[in-house]
Scaffold this active site. Structure first.
Site, PDB file in Angstrom:
ATOM      1  N   ILE A 139      35.466  -7.481  14.010  1.00 28.71           N
ATOM      2  CA  ILE A 139      36.414  -6.541  13.404  1.00 28.71           C
ATOM      3  C   ILE A 139      36.506  -5.288  14.255  1.00 28.71           C
ATOM      4  CG2 ILE A 139      36.974  -5.198  11.337  1.00 28.71           C
ATOM      5  CD1 ILE A 139      35.150  -7.181   9.787  1.00 28.71           C
ATOM      6  N   GLY A 178      32.032  -0.654  20.267  1.00 27.49           N
ATOM      7  CA  GLY A 178      31.454  -0.732  18.938  1.00 27.49           C
ATOM      8  C   GLY A 178      32.423  -1.172  17.873  1.00 27.49           C
ATOM      9  N   SER A 179      31.927  -1.527  16.710  1.00 30.14           N
ATOM     10  CA  SER A 179      32.721  -1.899  15.553  1.00 30.14           C
ATOM     11  C   SER A 179      31.836  -2.623  14.555  1.00 30.14           C
ATOM     12  CB  SER A 179      33.929  -2.752  15.942  1.00 30.14           C
ATOM     13  OG  SER A 179      34.802  -2.838  14.848  1.00 30.14           O
ATOM     14  N   ARG A 180      32.283  -3.823  14.117  1.00 26.95           N
ATOM     15  CA  ARG A 180      31.561  -4.497  13.044  1.00 26.95           C
ATOM     16  C   ARG A 180      31.731  -6.009  13.161  1.00 26.95           C
ATOM     17  NH1 ARG A 180      33.160  -3.297   6.747  1.00 26.95           N
ATOM     18  NH2 ARG A 180      32.881  -5.400   5.950  1.00 26.95           N
TER      19      ARG A 180
END
EC number: 4.1.1.65
Length: 220
Positions: free
Chosen positions: A157, A187-189
């Site tokens: 995501i 970065g993220s998820r």
């Protein structure tokens, strides 16, 4: 420690731009030497920060058909039973890992098996911890079926900063547990959807290491 291929162009062009900025201050603008020194320090620090975004550590992966390995470095921010509506259309156990800009951004397969489903979705860029980011942000959804017929879904995501998702697998590909399947820049998820009887081995707030931390154990 090696550098990931996704960082090569960014690092090269960043270096050219930073050198150009330094020469602009040093030889064109005729700014005081203390200003030039300060600019040089700032450029070096920023370049080192970008450099660390693309580090790709090498390590031994301890494969186990019962284990689900973390797909990313980061922090566990969600553990809950939820309705997965894209592929399973039923309740699943969700574990979400938030990747900060200082984490390694390589994404690794939680299990070994065959890719049964792979789909990219263009979308928004809500902050990664927003409840709707899992269904409204730019994302990829990948489902892998292991040798026992158990399917695990994991979803990259994008967030407010991370606007470049890369994935290296397609439907029908065979993936190895801990093997690299993608990369999210800056970065993220990553969300993982497991069978409801899977035994979670982490807690909210735990730090994970992609391809090393066991986040759950499969029962079947």
């Amino acid at each position: 420690m090696t550098l990931h291929k996704e960082g090569r162009k960014i690092l090269f062009f960043s270096l050219i731009i930073f050198i150009g900025i330094f020469f602009l201050f040093e030889y064109v603008l005729n700014t005081p030497q203390w200003v030039n020194d300060g600019i040089l320090i700032i450029l070096i620090v920023v370049y080192l920060l970008i450099l660390q975004f693309f580090r790709n550590p090498k390590f031994i992966i301890n494969k186990n058909d019962k284990h689900v390995l973390a797909p990313a470095d980061g922090k566990v921010v969600v553990i809950e039973n939820t309705e997965e509506t894209e592929y399973f259309n039923e309740k699943r156990k969700q574990i979400s890992i938030f990747m900060s800009p200082v984490n390694v951004h390589v994404n690794r397969s939680p299990i070994s098996g065959v890719v049964k489903f792979c789909k990219y979705h263009a979308g928004k860029y809500l902050v990664a911890w927003h409840p709707k980011s899992s269904t409204e942000n730019e994302r990829t959804t990948i489902v892998v079926e292991n040798g026992s017929g158990i399917e695990v879904l994991f979803r990259q995501i994008a967030g407010a900063m991370a606007r470049r998702i890369k994935w290296y697998v397609n439907e029908g590909d065979v993936v190895e547990q801990g093997g690299e399947f993608g990369f999210i820049k800056f970065g993220s998820r990553v969300d993982i959807y497991l069978p409801l009887d899977a035994e979670v081995k982490v807690n909210i707030g735990d730090k994970t290491k992609g391809g090393r931390t066991v986040i759950a154990e499969l029962k079947s």
